[in-house]
Design an enzyme around this catalytic site. Structure first.
Site: not given
Ligand code: UD1
Length: 430
Positions: A25-26, A96, A120, A316
């Site tokens: 999915k991701n 997301r 989520d 995850d």
């Molecule tokens: C992706 C995955 C999700 C997985 C996550 C971490 C998808 C659709 N989702 O989510 O399933 O759990 O990676 O492996 O691929 N953060 C900030 N600022 C930002 C971006 C992120 O503070 O601009 C923080 C987030 O709040 C979180 C952490 O960084 O605490 C990780 O986020 P990120 O790695 O960006 O995850 P996603 O891409 O949202």
């Protein structure tokens, strides 16, 4: 009484047989968003039949790219070049990954209107790193009434160091960089296998990358005419693979996971072995027929686990690991380093008789010999799958509501587990 589907699962005998692991999915959602970059006809193979692919198709359709299933796992996408770079709230709030249209649309159209993303419902998920990175490349942003308006005449290359290896920020910056003038370097880039898959997809389209799979990604910008559509097989889903490993772990048995990539799950496999599973690789994961074989016998041993960005243990995986620990011998401590508040499913596991104390970033799990079945509700995708796995370890019947969450990320979880001999069925609403 209940107007929603449920998954009904009972403890049964050991699991046996083979399961084919679908595409991730991701990865697929990001590949779909990247088709915005170049006109033409794309074929994606190994696409999981999950609800989020449908939602992403709807979002891309509203922007101007069509998706059609051509057969199982085969999605044809057409970008005819007429794009409307607006991502409306009704669609964006549902996943997301809709944030992933930002980079491609900014690179391609120079202007985007994007409602702030949902997905989520755990913890707060800001996008400051996405915006900061794109700003360094010349984009400007304005936030008005919940809509981010992004503008860039032509993006330029930049040296960007991420404060944290964010998956989404890395993806948005690298896709935007494909058309930037000059070279972009992303330091402290996230290096999840799904990001490497996206880079390979873009290379297939004519983009120029160095350092794929590493924490320093280098993207040399190309001109519009140098990019074209392509044909690509989506990388196997390591989270779905881990789900079948966990199901076998709590049921006992011997299962082959076709298509699973041991090289994308090394740390997790090491810890699963520490818990007492025997896991062997079949081939190197790149040929059809390759995969993993798991053998589980006797009670699991407890371990301590902390989630970290790749190659660490993914956040995850955590609900699955916690579920395994609920029936393991001993006490395990699980530490969440990515998302505070991502322990909501603990209350549901407690309803099944699990002994868990969760506090902030930590959960202390004291294994019990057997859970006991009860009605529970899935709070999100991965926790939903973990509750199904917990049901396999519980005496009597467990009924899991909130199945729509599971459908977002799992391609026929019930059918696949039933084919391995699990006592599981889907009870349809009405
Ligand atoms: C992706 C995955 C999700 C997985 C996550 C971490 C998808 C659709 N989702 O989510 O399933 O759990 O990676 O492996 O691929 N953060 C900030 N600022 C930002 C971006 C992120 O503070 O601009 C923080 C987030 O709040 C979180 C952490 O960084 O605490 C990780 O986020 P990120 O790695 O960006 O995850 P996603 O891409 O949202």
């Amino acid at each position: 009484m209940h107007d929603e589907d449920r998954i009904i699962v009972r403890h049964g005998g050991p699991l046996r047989g083979e399961v084919v692991i679908p595409g991730a999915k991701n990865a697929v959602l990001k590949l779909m968003a990247a088709t915005l970059l170049a006109d033409g006809e794309y074929v994606l193979r190994n696409v999981p039949a999950i609800a989020d692919v449908g939602i992403m198709s709807d979002l891309l359709m509203s922007i101007g790219v069509t998706s059609t299933w051509e057969g199982p796992g085969r999605l044809r996408m057409v970008n005819a070049g007429q794009l409307r770079p607006v991502a409306p709230y009704e669609l964006v709030e549902r996943i997301r990954a809709s944030i992933n249209v930002l980079g491609p649309l900014l690179g391609r159209c120079g202007h985007v209107e994007l409602s702030l993303p949902g997905g989520d419902d755990f913890g707060s998920r800001p996008i400051d790193m996405h915006l900061k990175g794109l700003e360094a490349m010349g984009a400007t942003f304005e936030l008005r009434h919940g809509v981010v308006e992004a503008t860039a005449e032509r993006l330029h290359g930049a040296e960007i160091t991420l404060e944290f290896p964010s998956v989404g920020a890395t993806e948005n910056i690298l896709t935007a960089a494909v058309f930037a003038k000059g070279t972009t370097v992303i330091d402290n880039a996230a290096r999840e296998p799904e990001i490497a898959d996206l880079c390979q997809f873009l290379v297939g389209m004519g983009a120029q990358f160095e350092g794929i799979g590493s924490s320093t990604l280098v993207i040399h910008g190309v001109e519009r005419h140098e990019l074209h559509s392509t044909d690509h097989a989506v990388v196997a889903d390591r989270i779905q693979a881990a789900t079948y490993l966990a199901a076998t772990a709590v049921s006992g048995g011997e299962v082959v996971l076709r298509g699973a990539r041991a090289d994308h799950m090394e740390m997790l496999l090491r810890r699963f072995r520490d818990m007492g599973l025997t896991i062997t690789s079949i081939g190197d994961g790149t040929n059809p027929g390759d995969g993993l074989a798991v053998w589980a016998q006797g009670r699991l041993h407890s371990i301590d686990v902390a989630t970290l960005p790749y190659p660490g243990i993914a956040t995850d995986y955590k609900p699955l690991v916690v579920t395994m620990l609920t029936v393991a011998d001993g006490v395990g401590i699980v530490t969440e380093n990515l998302y505070p508040g991502r322990f909501r499913y603990v209350e549901e596991l407690q309803r099944l008789g699990a002994d868990i104390r969760a506090d902030g970033h930590h959960a202390v799990v004291r294994g019990v010999p057997r859970l006991s079945g009860a009605p529970v509700r899935a709070p999100d995708i991965r926790a939903g799958a973990a509750l199904v796995v917990a049901g396999l370890a519980a005496e009597g019947e467990t009924s899991v509501a909130g199945v729509h969450h599971v459908d977002r990320g799992y391609d026929d979880l019930v059918g696949r587990l039933a084919a391995l001999g699990a006592d599981i069925e889907r009870a349809s609403a009405g």
